[in-house]
Design an enzyme around this catalytic site. Structure first.
Site, mmCIF file in Angstrom:
data_model
loop_
_atom_site.group_PDB
_atom_site.id
_atom_site.type_symbol
_atom_site.label_atom_id
_atom_site.label_comp_id
_atom_site.label_asym_id
_atom_site.label_seq_id
_atom_site.Cartn_x
_atom_site.Cartn_y
_atom_site.Cartn_z
ATOM 1 N N LYS A 41 -46.351 61.604 61.578
ATOM 2 C CA LYS A 41 -45.548 62.814 62.151
ATOM 3 C C LYS A 41 -45.831 63.801 60.439
ATOM 4 C CE LYS A 41 -42.239 60.885 65.360
ATOM 5 N NZ LYS A 41 -42.730 59.644 65.169
ATOM 6 N N ASP B 107 -47.804 63.079 66.002
ATOM 7 C CA ASP B 107 -46.717 63.377 67.105
ATOM 8 C C ASP B 107 -46.161 64.284 66.692
ATOM 9 O OD1 ASP B 107 -46.845 60.464 67.733
ATOM 10 O OD2 ASP B 107 -45.730 60.318 66.305
ATOM 11 N N MET B 108 -45.921 64.796 67.685
ATOM 12 C CA MET B 108 -44.779 66.187 67.513
ATOM 13 C C MET B 108 -43.903 66.332 67.493
ATOM 14 S SD MET B 108 -45.745 69.324 67.951
ATOM 15 C CE MET B 108 -47.221 69.901 69.148
ATOM 16 N N GLN C 232 -45.209 68.531 74.469
ATOM 17 C CA GLN C 232 -44.371 68.044 75.760
ATOM 18 C C GLN C 232 -43.824 68.801 76.640
ATOM 19 O OE1 GLN C 232 -42.453 69.247 71.772
ATOM 20 N NE2 GLN C 232 -41.892 66.742 70.811
ATOM 21 N N ARG D 81 -52.096 63.837 73.822
ATOM 22 C CA ARG D 81 -50.919 62.435 74.695
ATOM 23 C C ARG D 81 -50.020 63.549 75.499
ATOM 24 N NH1 ARG D 81 -47.977 60.111 70.827
ATOM 25 N NH2 ARG D 81 -49.469 58.402 69.927
ATOM 26 N N LYS E 217 -42.635 63.860 77.736
ATOM 27 C CA LYS E 217 -42.124 64.826 77.921
ATOM 28 C C LYS E 217 -41.577 65.618 77.149
ATOM 29 C CE LYS E 217 -40.834 61.920 82.278
ATOM 30 N NZ LYS E 217 -39.510 62.293 83.235
ATOM 31 N N ALA F 43 -38.990 64.035 72.743
ATOM 32 C CA ALA F 43 -37.688 63.658 72.716
ATOM 33 C C ALA F 43 -36.468 63.611 72.053
ATOM 34 C CB ALA F 43 -38.437 62.643 71.768
ATOM 35 N N THR G 59 -45.731 57.812 79.714
ATOM 36 C CA THR G 59 -44.436 57.790 80.086
ATOM 37 C C THR G 59 -44.250 56.679 80.517
ATOM 38 O OG1 THR G 59 -43.493 58.934 81.625
ATOM 39 C CG2 THR G 59 -45.904 58.077 82.257
ATOM 40 N N HIS G 60 -42.723 56.491 80.946
ATOM 41 C CA HIS G 60 -42.102 55.362 81.125
ATOM 42 C C HIS G 60 -41.782 55.112 83.066
ATOM 43 C CE1 HIS G 60 -41.314 55.001 77.034
ATOM 44 N NE2 HIS G 60 -41.707 53.664 78.036
ATOM 45 N N ARG H 226 -34.192 57.151 71.120
ATOM 46 C CA ARG H 226 -34.814 55.499 72.231
ATOM 47 C C ARG H 226 -32.857 55.759 72.457
ATOM 48 N NH1 ARG H 226 -38.304 57.322 69.929
ATOM 49 N NH2 ARG H 226 -38.546 59.011 71.980
HETATM 50 P P1 FDA Z 1 -37.566 59.754 81.257
HETATM 51 O O1 FDA Z 1 -37.231 59.689 80.196
HETATM 52 O O2 FDA Z 1 -37.655 60.376 82.991
HETATM 53 O O3 FDA Z 1 -36.818 57.844 81.471
HETATM 54 C C1 FDA Z 1 -38.194 57.150 82.625
HETATM 55 C C2 FDA Z 1 -37.427 55.901 82.927
HETATM 56 O O4 FDA Z 1 -37.967 54.849 81.726
HETATM 57 C C3 FDA Z 1 -36.179 56.098 82.290
HETATM 58 O O5 FDA Z 1 -35.930 55.405 83.914
HETATM 59 C C4 FDA Z 1 -35.886 54.024 82.181
HETATM 60 O O6 FDA Z 1 -36.219 53.478 83.522
HETATM 61 C C5 FDA Z 1 -37.242 54.688 80.865
HETATM 62 N N1 FDA Z 1 -37.045 54.663 80.319
HETATM 63 C C6 FDA Z 1 -36.942 55.789 79.359
HETATM 64 N N2 FDA Z 1 -36.555 55.607 77.938
HETATM 65 C C7 FDA Z 1 -36.319 54.929 78.035
HETATM 66 C C8 FDA Z 1 -35.509 53.993 76.431
HETATM 67 N N3 FDA Z 1 -35.426 55.196 75.331
HETATM 68 N N4 FDA Z 1 -35.678 53.039 76.995
HETATM 69 C C9 FDA Z 1 -35.661 52.278 77.500
HETATM 70 N N5 FDA Z 1 -36.167 52.613 79.298
HETATM 71 C C10 FDA Z 1 -36.413 53.588 78.689
HETATM 72 N N6 FDA Z 1 -41.736 63.071 72.250
HETATM 73 C C11 FDA Z 1 -42.044 63.450 71.043
HETATM 74 O O7 FDA Z 1 -40.840 64.454 71.335
HETATM 75 N N7 FDA Z 1 -42.917 63.728 70.666
HETATM 76 C C12 FDA Z 1 -44.016 62.591 70.681
HETATM 77 O O8 FDA Z 1 -44.878 62.992 69.236
HETATM 78 C C13 FDA Z 1 -44.003 61.704 71.196
HETATM 79 N N8 FDA Z 1 -44.822 60.589 71.698
HETATM 80 C C14 FDA Z 1 -44.349 59.684 72.271
HETATM 81 C C15 FDA Z 1 -45.391 57.980 72.231
HETATM 82 C C16 FDA Z 1 -45.749 57.519 73.015
HETATM 83 C C17 FDA Z 1 -46.634 56.263 73.721
HETATM 84 C C18 FDA Z 1 -44.902 57.733 74.680
HETATM 85 C C19 FDA Z 1 -45.196 56.717 75.699
HETATM 86 C C20 FDA Z 1 -43.421 58.746 74.292
HETATM 87 C C21 FDA Z 1 -43.240 59.686 72.969
HETATM 88 N N9 FDA Z 1 -42.428 60.069 73.247
HETATM 89 C C22 FDA Z 1 -42.908 61.745 72.048
HETATM 90 C C23 FDA Z 1 -41.205 60.430 74.149
HETATM 91 C C24 FDA Z 1 -41.148 60.955 75.153
HETATM 92 O O9 FDA Z 1 -41.365 62.507 74.790
HETATM 93 C C25 FDA Z 1 -40.528 60.969 76.290
HETATM 94 O O10 FDA Z 1 -38.562 60.869 75.570
HETATM 95 C C26 FDA Z 1 -39.679 59.179 76.027
HETATM 96 O O11 FDA Z 1 -41.524 58.848 76.584
HETATM 97 C C27 FDA Z 1 -38.674 59.520 77.284
HETATM 98 O O12 FDA Z 1 -39.453 60.127 78.449
HETATM 99 P P2 FDA Z 1 -39.865 59.099 79.794
HETATM 100 O O13 FDA Z 1 -41.272 59.623 80.608
HETATM 101 O O14 FDA Z 1 -40.469 57.359 79.228
HETATM 102 O O15 FDA Z 1 -39.423 59.578 81.380
#
Ligand code: FDA
Length: 312
Positions: free
Chosen positions: A102, A136-137, A166, A187, A190, A192, A229-230, A292
């Site tokens: 960062k 990272d953003m 994002q 990358r 969504k 954070a 994403t997850h 998280r």
């Molecule tokens: P969503 O929030 O809709 O979650 C979908 C499903 O994933 C949930 O129902 C749950 O099952 C699972 N899940 C998600 N988060 C979880 C958690 N914390 N604990 C357990 N289960 C969880 N953001 C950013 O602003 N700047 C960045 O540089 C990055 N870098 C980054 C790198 C990588 C490799 C990942 C995977 C994510 C990031 N993020 C990030 C974070 C991202 O913006 C986002 O906040 C999280 O990935 C959660 O969003 P999802 O896309 O998983 O979907």
């Protein structure tokens, strides 16, 4: 995603310096402690061990020495030296060379030119060694300046760097066009951070819809993009778009966070996709951990059980 009010609370907690100090001192004393689910350890050695376990499960890693919002030149210098030590340890370990960092960790809040200098010092070490470095953003006040620094370094020939976009931010689809046109690696996440309405979608459905649109552009026109994403729906969509457009699985990768949805990670590996796990470590884990928790109510219960319930 958690509702907006809870997300706000966790972001306020994440910014508390007192809690951060206390957490760094007490939270990770023993390996079973509550933060260990998401943080690979405090030391490089612990992180490398965690990374080897990830690699043994058929995935690659990006290593993140946690740290952000550094408030003095000395601390930014120290963070830069620490990062270079991590790079050296990774080289010695023989593992794949990929890190995430960062810019506020390198002093962006204190002095932009110094943060760029610090970043260049890291690149001087990573580039000859064949590393890829992901910036990272951070939250919306840093987006324009982060992209500006990235563009400047890209113009100066630094090609082993990439950015994060994002989908929550209204500007990101436009940014994606610009970055794709450069041929750079994105990358897609969504987002954070809790962001104001003026700059970001507030409803999960809108963030997801933007993610889906950007994902399609990245799979069909991107350059080795990372779908981070997850969310099973987004993952399925990526696979579907790739199939429809005859994009081979080795032209993009999925990325997930250490400790999150290991089942999905394994399923994708078994199905022949590339999966990279983001492995965060270090003493400055508190803000990352709070983000998280803010993403998922069940994590709060997990943490509370971790703090109070480990005895029984
Ligand atoms: P969503 O929030 O809709 O979650 C979908 C499903 O994933 C949930 O129902 C749950 O099952 C699972 N899940 C998600 N988060 C979880 C958690 N914390 N604990 C357990 N289960 C969880 N953001 C950013 O602003 N700047 C960045 O540089 C990055 N870098 C980054 C790198 C990588 C490799 C990942 C995977 C994510 C990031 N993020 C990030 C974070 C991202 O913006 C986002 O906040 C999280 O990935 C959660 O969003 P999802 O896309 O998983 O979907």
């Amino acid at each position: 995603m958690l509702d907006s009010a809870s997300k706000t609370i966790f972001h306020l907690i994440a910014r508390s310096r007192t809690l951060k100090r206390l957490a760094s001192r007490y939270g990770m004393r023993k390996p079973s402690s509550f933060a260990r689910r998401f943080i690979a350890g405090e030391t490089v050695a612990e992180a490398l061990e965690a990374a080897r376990e990830v690699e043994a499960r058929g995935m690659t890693v990006t290593m993140d020495l946690l740290g952000e919002s550094v408030t003095s030149l000395d601390k930014a210098d120290a963070a830069t030296r620490d990062y270079i030590a991590v790079v050296d340890a990774m080289i010695a370990s023989g593992m794949e060379r990929n890190i995430s960092l960062k810019l506020t960790q390198l002093g962006l809040d204190v002095d932009k030119a110094m943060a760029v200098d610090n970043f260049r010092k890291i690149l001087e070490r990573t580039e000859p060694a064949g590393f890829f470095v992901r910036i990272d953003m951070e939250n919306s006040p840093y987006v324009a300046v982060t992209l500006e620094i990235f563009e400047m370094l890209w113009r100066h020939g630094h090609r082993h760097i990439g950015v994060v976009l994002q989908s929550a931010l209204r500007r990101s689809e436009q940014d994606l066009q610009t970055i794709n046109a450069r041929g750079a690696r994105v990358r897609l996440v969504k987002g954070a951070y809790k962001e104001p309405k003026a700059v970001a979608y507030q409803k999960k459905a809108d963030v997801d819809a933007a993610y889906a649109r950007m994902l399609k552009v990245l799979i069909t026109e991107g350059h080795n993009p990372a779908i981070a994403t997850h969310d099973p729906a987004m993952i399925e969509l990526a696979r579907q778009v790739a199939r429809e457009h005859h994009v081979a699985p080795d032209r993009f990768e999925f990325q997930m966070l250490y400790g999150v949805r290991r089942d999905l990670q394994a399923m994708l590996v078994a199905a022949g996709y590339r999966v990279r796990v983001y492995v965060p470590f270090g003493r400055e884990w508190f803000p990352y951990f709070m983000r998280r928790l803010g993403e998922r109510p069940a994590n709060v219960m997990f943490a509370i059980r971790g703090i109070f319930g480990e005895r029984g």
